[in-house]
Design an enzyme around this catalytic site. Structure first.
Site, PDB file in Angstrom:
ATOM      1  NE  ARG A 269      -6.556  -3.628 -19.568  1.00  0.00           N
ATOM      2  CZ  ARG A 269      -6.890  -3.712 -20.872  1.00  0.00           C
ATOM      3  NH1 ARG A 269      -6.132  -4.598 -21.554  1.00  0.00           N
ATOM      4  NH2 ARG A 269      -7.576  -3.140 -21.456  1.00  0.00           N
TER       5      ARG A 269
ATOM      6  CB  THR B  95      -4.150   3.584 -22.133  1.00  0.00           C
ATOM      7  OG1 THR B  95      -4.239   3.782 -23.385  1.00  0.00           O
ATOM      8  CG2 THR B  95      -5.413   3.938 -21.564  1.00  0.00           C
TER       9      THR B  95
ATOM     10  CD  GLU C 174      -4.868   5.184   0.874  1.00  0.00           C
ATOM     11  OE1 GLU C 174      -4.817   6.051   1.690  1.00  0.00           O
ATOM     12  OE2 GLU C 174      -5.751   4.441   0.607  1.00  0.00           O
TER      13      GLU C 174
ATOM     14  CE  LYS D 172      -6.954   2.073 -25.897  1.00  0.00           C
ATOM     15  NZ  LYS D 172      -6.990   2.569 -24.594  1.00  0.00           N
TER      16      LYS D 172
ATOM     17  CE1 TYR E 246      -4.289   0.719  -0.403  1.00  0.00           C
ATOM     18  CE2 TYR E 246      -4.444  -1.199   0.808  1.00  0.00           C
ATOM     19  CZ  TYR E 246      -5.123  -0.259   0.053  1.00  0.00           C
ATOM     20  OH  TYR E 246      -6.449  -0.590  -0.298  1.00  0.00           O
TER      21      TYR E 246
ATOM     22  CG  ASP F  33      -7.612  10.156 -24.814  1.00  0.00           C
ATOM     23  OD1 ASP F  33      -6.547   9.414 -24.675  1.00  0.00           O
ATOM     24  OD2 ASP F  33      -8.738   9.672 -24.192  1.00  0.00           O
TER      25      ASP F  33
HETATM   26  N1  DSN Z   1     -11.749   0.542 -25.052  1.00  0.00           N
HETATM   27  C1  DSN Z   1     -10.634   1.160 -25.733  1.00  0.00           C
HETATM   28  C2  DSN Z   1     -10.680   1.024 -27.403  1.00  0.00           C
HETATM   29  O1  DSN Z   1     -10.621   0.001 -27.650  1.00  0.00           O
HETATM   30  O2  DSN Z   1     -10.171   1.874 -27.827  1.00  0.00           O
HETATM   31  C3  DSN Z   1     -10.459   2.845 -25.348  1.00  0.00           C
HETATM   32  O3  DSN Z   1     -10.688   2.846 -24.035  1.00  0.00           O
END
Ligand code: DSN
Length: 387
Positions: A231, A222, A48, A225, A46, A196
């Site tokens: 993730r 994110t 925080e 990707k 933990y 984004d």
């Molecule tokens: N769900 C994602 C995507 O597939 O683009 C975005 O959060």
């Protein structure tokens, strides 16, 4: 493992991942090192708070991990600590975007973001998302003819609505974005500009897509990707916004950060700074462009006519001459090609069975696929969809 049920299911999933052709634009395959960090005892801790300012003891190692991850994040995107800060604690993309709005936009204030059906994300203010319930979305879309952004229309909407924050960035838009134009529009109406870059972060780190950092106030992404990490998510902010962003992430929205995710993010960022990753990013785009070209030559209509990134939107419905996106994704899945059904601009069908499918080349490129493989995949898709 002692738990044979879960062990079996993990083994089944490994086999599934090996035997399919994965064209889901938002997925990728992480390295063994990323997996090792994710599956490490760091998950027991933990923490925080932030480095050197925690609410729990025993964080001397964790502090080093989070600080190292932050340093690497700034370096991977060529940013100076003098201008930018990065929060690496968001658990994933949706909470990252939510944290930005919580930090910077008063409740019920206006967030200008792209329509879901034109390529925006739920968290760009869509009404079914918390971001559309607590704030008011001012939507913009693509030009119905060209299916690319018309910046003059975006400007007109912004001038009329005066949003507090404009989101530039997309989940299903295959073309390059003119960040400078978004900066000009934000300046003209006094809005904060948030980018984004979730889908294209790896392409930006790899130097094959224009960086939004010279233009944006805030950049969210994110990690899992095209950036090929675990993730997780990050929020980059210019220093004037950083304290508010940090407070919105913790204690505003989250409790203890997932240190194993942060360590895995640090590993992925180190990988993304390597020469191999530049070659990878280039190949991702090459593969998408070849796949797009071949599908087009086989008679498929692509939204906007092609792609500048890893992502392709195919209009499978073609005004009733083809098949729905739902049916297309099912047919492909039966033959081991995994895609997602997706709305296309101006879609008259429902998001549960829309007019198109979205394809991406980040995963297959990690597995070493090249141009000749893309041509084969295009022919396989064409055959399956027409039979
Ligand atoms: N769900 C994602 C995507 O597939 O683009 C975005 O959060």
């Amino acid at each position: 493992m002692k738990d044979k049920e879960i062990e079996q299911l993990i083994s089944d999933e490994k086999k599934r991942q090996k035997k399919i052709i994965n064209l889901i634009a938002s997925e990728n395959y992480v390295s063994d090192d990323v997996l090792k960090a994710l599956g490490s005892p760091l998950t027991n801790k933990y923490a925080e708070g932030y480095p050197e300012a925690r609410y729990y003891g025993g964080n001397e190692v964790v502090d080093k991990i989070e600080s190292l991850c932050q340093k690497r994040a700034l370096k991977a995107f060529k940013l100076s600590e003098k201008d930018w800060s990065v929060n690496v604690q968001p658990l994933s993309g949706s909470p990252a975007n939510l944290a930005v709005y919580l930090a910077l936009v008063p409740m019920s204030g206006k967030i200008m973001g792209m329509n879901l059906s034109d390529g925006g994300h739920l968290t760009h203010g869509h009404k079914v998302s918390a971001t559309g319930k607590f704030w008011q979305q001012i939507p913009f879309g693509v030009d119905p003819q060209t299916e690319v952004l018309d910046y003059e229309i975006v400007r007109e909407i912004a001038q009329k609505e005066k949003p507090a924050l404009i989101v530039a960035g997309f989940t299903a838009y295959p073309r390059k974005i003119d960040w400078q134009k978004f900066r000009d529009i934000a300046d003209a109406v006094g809005a904060i500009l948030m980018v984004d870059m979730s889908h294209i972060a790896g392409l930006i780190a790899g130097g094959v897509y224009t960086s939004p950092f010279p233009y944006a106030d805030i950049v969210t992404t994110t990690v899992h990707k095209t950036l090929r990490g675990p993730r997780s998510a990050m929020i980059f902010s210019r220093l004037e916004y950083s304290t508010k962003i940090d407070k919105a992430v913790f204690p505003g929205l989250q409790g203890g950060p997932h240190i194993n995710q942060i360590a895995a993010t640090a590993v992925a960022l180190r990988e993304a700074m390597g020469t191999d990753f530049k070659i990878y990013a280039k190949q991702v785009v090459k593969n998408a462009q070849i796949l797009a070209k071949e599908l087009k030559s086989l008679g498929w209509r692509l939204v906007s006519g092609g792609t500048d990134s890893h992502l392709i939107l195919v209009d499978t419905w073609m005004n009733g001459a083809g098949i729905s996106g739902g049916m297309a994704s099912k047919k492909l899945e039966q033959a081991g090609i995994i895609v997602n059904k997706n709305t296309i601009p101006g879609d008259k069908r429902s998001p549960t069975d829309p007019s198109g499918i979205r394809l991406g080349t980040a995963g297959v490129t990690t597995l070493g696929k090249k141009e000749k493989d893309m041509i084969k995949i295009a022919h396989k898709i064409n055959f399956l969809l027409r039979n």
